[in-house]
Scaffold this motif. Sequence first.
Motif, short mmCIF file in Angstrom:
data_model
loop_
_atom_site.label_atom_id
_atom_site.label_comp_id
_atom_site.label_asym_id
_atom_site.label_seq_id
_atom_site.Cartn_x
_atom_site.Cartn_y
_atom_site.Cartn_z
N LEU A 260 0.84 -1.19 0.00
CA LEU A 260 0.00 0.00 0.00
C LEU A 260 0.88 1.24 0.00
O LEU A 260 1.76 1.38 0.86
N ASN A 277 5.20 3.02 -8.90
CA ASN A 277 4.03 2.39 -9.52
C ASN A 277 4.03 0.87 -9.50
O ASN A 277 3.09 0.25 -9.96
N SER A 279 3.91 -0.48 -6.66
CA SER A 279 3.18 -0.72 -5.42
C SER A 279 1.89 -1.45 -5.76
O SER A 279 1.29 -1.19 -6.80
N LYS A 280 1.45 -2.33 -4.88
CA LYS A 280 0.27 -3.12 -5.23
C LYS A 280 -0.99 -2.27 -5.24
O LYS A 280 -1.77 -2.33 -6.18
N VAL A 281 -1.19 -1.48 -4.20
CA VAL A 281 -2.37 -0.62 -4.14
C VAL A 281 -1.92 0.82 -3.88
O VAL A 281 -1.07 1.05 -3.01
N ILE A 282 -2.47 1.76 -4.63
CA ILE A 282 -2.09 3.16 -4.46
C ILE A 282 -3.32 3.99 -4.08
O ILE A 282 -4.35 3.92 -4.74
N VAL A 283 -3.19 4.77 -3.00
CA VAL A 283 -4.23 5.70 -2.57
C VAL A 283 -3.68 7.11 -2.76
O VAL A 283 -2.56 7.40 -2.33
N PHE A 294 -4.05 10.75 -9.89
CA PHE A 294 -5.31 10.00 -9.83
C PHE A 294 -5.40 8.95 -10.94
O PHE A 294 -6.05 7.93 -10.78
N ALA A 296 -3.07 7.10 -11.85
CA ALA A 296 -2.23 5.95 -11.49
C ALA A 296 -2.66 5.36 -10.15
O ALA A 296 -1.94 4.56 -9.57
N ALA A 297 -3.85 5.76 -9.68
CA ALA A 297 -4.27 5.35 -8.34
C ALA A 297 -5.38 4.31 -8.38
O ALA A 297 -6.13 4.22 -9.35
N ASP A 298 -5.49 3.53 -7.33
CA ASP A 298 -6.60 2.60 -7.17
C ASP A 298 -7.74 3.28 -6.43
O ASP A 298 -8.90 3.13 -6.78
N TYR A 299 -7.37 4.03 -5.37
CA TYR A 299 -8.38 4.76 -4.61
C TYR A 299 -7.95 6.22 -4.53
O TYR A 299 -6.76 6.51 -4.42
N GLY A 300 -8.92 7.12 -4.61
CA GLY A 300 -8.59 8.53 -4.58
C GLY A 300 -9.51 9.29 -3.66
O GLY A 300 -10.69 8.95 -3.50
N VAL A 301 -8.96 10.33 -3.03
CA VAL A 301 -9.78 11.22 -2.22
C VAL A 301 -9.47 12.62 -2.71
O VAL A 301 -8.33 13.07 -2.62
N ARG B 222 -3.54 0.19 -14.30
CA ARG B 222 -4.51 0.12 -13.22
C ARG B 222 -5.89 0.43 -13.76
O ARG B 222 -6.03 1.14 -14.75
N ASN B 224 -9.80 2.10 -13.37
CA ASN B 224 -10.15 3.47 -13.01
C ASN B 224 -10.07 3.67 -11.52
O ASN B 224 -10.34 2.76 -10.74
N VAL B 225 -9.70 4.88 -11.16
CA VAL B 225 -9.58 5.18 -9.74
C VAL B 225 -10.98 5.16 -9.09
O VAL B 225 -11.95 5.63 -9.68
N HIS B 226 -11.04 4.59 -7.92
CA HIS B 226 -12.28 4.55 -7.14
C HIS B 226 -12.25 5.75 -6.20
O HIS B 226 -11.46 5.79 -5.27
N LEU B 227 -13.09 6.75 -6.46
CA LEU B 227 -13.08 7.96 -5.62
C LEU B 227 -13.92 7.76 -4.37
O LEU B 227 -15.02 7.22 -4.43
N VAL B 228 -13.37 8.20 -3.26
CA VAL B 228 -14.06 8.07 -1.97
C VAL B 228 -14.37 9.47 -1.45
O VAL B 228 -13.52 10.38 -1.55
N LEU B 236 -13.10 4.52 3.20
CA LEU B 236 -11.77 4.22 2.65
C LEU B 236 -11.11 3.09 3.44
O LEU B 236 -10.56 2.15 2.87
N VAL B 246 -5.27 -4.77 2.16
CA VAL B 246 -3.89 -4.35 2.45
C VAL B 246 -3.72 -3.83 3.88
O VAL B 246 -2.60 -3.52 4.30
#
Lengths: 322, 247
Positions: A260, A277, A279-283, A294, A296-301, B222, B224-228, B236, B246
């Motif tokens: 992560l 990049n 990394s297995k999971v990117i936030v 964003f 290159a990300a898996d989760y974004g805020v 990757r 698409n990014v999952h937006l939270v 999250l 993870v």
Amino acid sequence: MVIFYIEHENGSLKKNCYETAAYAAALAQQTQSQSVGICLGSVSAESLAALGEYGTNKVLQDTNARFDTEVDAGVLAKAVAAQAQQLNAQYVIIPHSYLGRALAPRVSVRLKAALVPAVVEMPDTEGKFLVKRGVFSGKGFAYCTAHTTVKVLTVAANAFPAIKTGTSVAEVQNFTAETTDTRVKRISVEKLSNKVSLTEADIVVSAGRGLKGPENWGMIEELADVLGAATACSRPVADTHWRPHHEHVGQTGVTVSPNLYIAIGISGAIQHLAGVNSSKVIVVINKDPEAPFFKAADYGVVGDAFEVVPKLITALKAYKAS
Amino acid sequence: MKILVCLSKVPDTTTKISFTDNNTKFNAQGVTWILNPTDEWYALVRALEIVEQQGGSVTVIHVGNAEGDQLIRKALAIGANDAVRIDVEPQDAFQAAANIAQYAAQQSYDLIMTGKETINYNGAIVGGIIAEILELPYVSLASSLDVNGSTATMKCEIEGGEETVEASLPLVVSANKGMAEQRIPNMRGIMTARTKPLSVIPAFANTQTQVEVVKFEAPPTRGNVHLVDPDNMDELVRLLHDEAKVI
Ligand SMILES: Cc1cc2nc3c(=O)[nH]c(=O)nc-3n(C[C@H](O)[C@H](O)[C@H](O)COP(=O)(O)OP(=O)(O)OC[C@H]3O[C@@H](n4cnc5c(N)ncnc54)[C@H](O)[C@@H]3O)c2cc1C
Ligand SMILES: Nc1ncnc2c1ncn2[C@@H]1O[C@H](COP(=O)(O)O)[C@@H](O)[C@H]1O
């Protein structure tokens, strides 16, 4: 025969040692051979025997304490290469650690063996030898063949999981390695207190110029603490001395591949992505929805780090407590 | 003090990497080549600083074809005294290292310096191979280097910390961030670089390639990014635990 180098520190085996042992064992199984660990220095016979759980058949140990603080890779390489020759090893597996990067080239020259550094997968040994490694700082992979009978491989950190395959016990045997004069002497070691090592960390919390100044790193450290993570930063942050040099990740800094990677206030420039990049999971936490990271990300805020990070810390603490 | 600095040629850091010929070759079309950053910024600059303080000379060496000459000129403009190019495009780290080692064996350098690693092949092994061939001590990933008489003191990165080591010259060192600050060549440097000696020599014997790239692969993309929602960090945490597994 597959031999692997056992890295240890203050009597304990390092994290990379289990990954290397598991890699060597899988390779030995694949080639119907045995995997033998080489340990130079003081480690308890029990911890070495326990490598059997990762598939190690045997460990050869020279308990001479002079090796415990030996930082001259030339001295270690001589001992490892001699064992490789004696055991007629076809493969020598070394972690792609700080020490491994000095040791492996020396061993390969002594054995006149090809060296493939930082491999990320098991090789194909059926037909022509073929092994995968990262190139172009994470922007690609190369499948490499080697033109020598004996091959030295270094295993990239966090690429090959240290899987326990059983409950066997490795046989531990003593040997006496030939020693030579040390030409590189350790004067002192400075451990960063209670810090998780960046290159080996499972989780990395990284922050960039979006944090505005070094005084704002408290919440980054706290987030890292809650997660048991290492801290990192983008290049300009290290260049302006907000954070120490060794935290700079990217194409011209440290390459990391944790499970992560949390990027806070980092735009996601190509040179930064290159080093992270895999990394297995990117936030990604960034207030600009157009920030390239964003993509290159898996989760974004999308939000202000100064509001989001404290909320994330609270949520994580609640989760850990439950 | 005689110092040899090893310089490699790499695609500019902004290069979008792609492959051709059924993924067997790096697509060099339109690529701008630069000096490998850690070679130029840290190894070369620290070598120059040492020579400026203590006297001596800095020679830069590059194993590669004539495309490298303009990059070598840049290193001369930054301040190196002279340059050597070994005229063969190396196919692996061993070929580059073995050529440099054989050249260095004919000279008597107090220090041989490389960068941390090339940003295209990321081996971090050329310095170690040179050292073993020449039977010299080697210190890898040094973030500082001070030379006092025939002793060098270096700080080196290690897992979770740093160590200080000492070694006697002659020595091979690979340079990491922290060792020096990047220098930009000035006009005078660029002018004098034109007349500094650059000798081109053929490859040495017994420097065959040992490792060969058979095929390249692009990294997986990757989804698409999952937006939270920024106000819902519990979500999250849940995703990282339940979905990504993870934490
Ligand atoms: C040869 C070369 C090599 C390089 N190598 C590297 C390398 O190895 N590693 C590296 O990192 N860079 C490297 N760089 C630099 C790289 O090009 C970028 O300049 C750098 O990565 C940008 O750092 P940053 O994202 O921290 O800063 P910025 O680009 O300034 O981005 C800051 C980000 O923070 C966001 N932000 C601002 N305020 C907030 C807030 N309150 N909350 C949330 N988000 C906020 C902004 O939207 C922005 O996206 C290299 C450059 C060159 C030329
Ligand atoms: N072709 C080359 N010519 C000269 N030096 C090189 C060459 N290739 C690599 N080097 C040096 O060796 C270092 C490590 O390279 P590598 O082992 O490929 O990561 C680089 O930073 C350079 O200093």
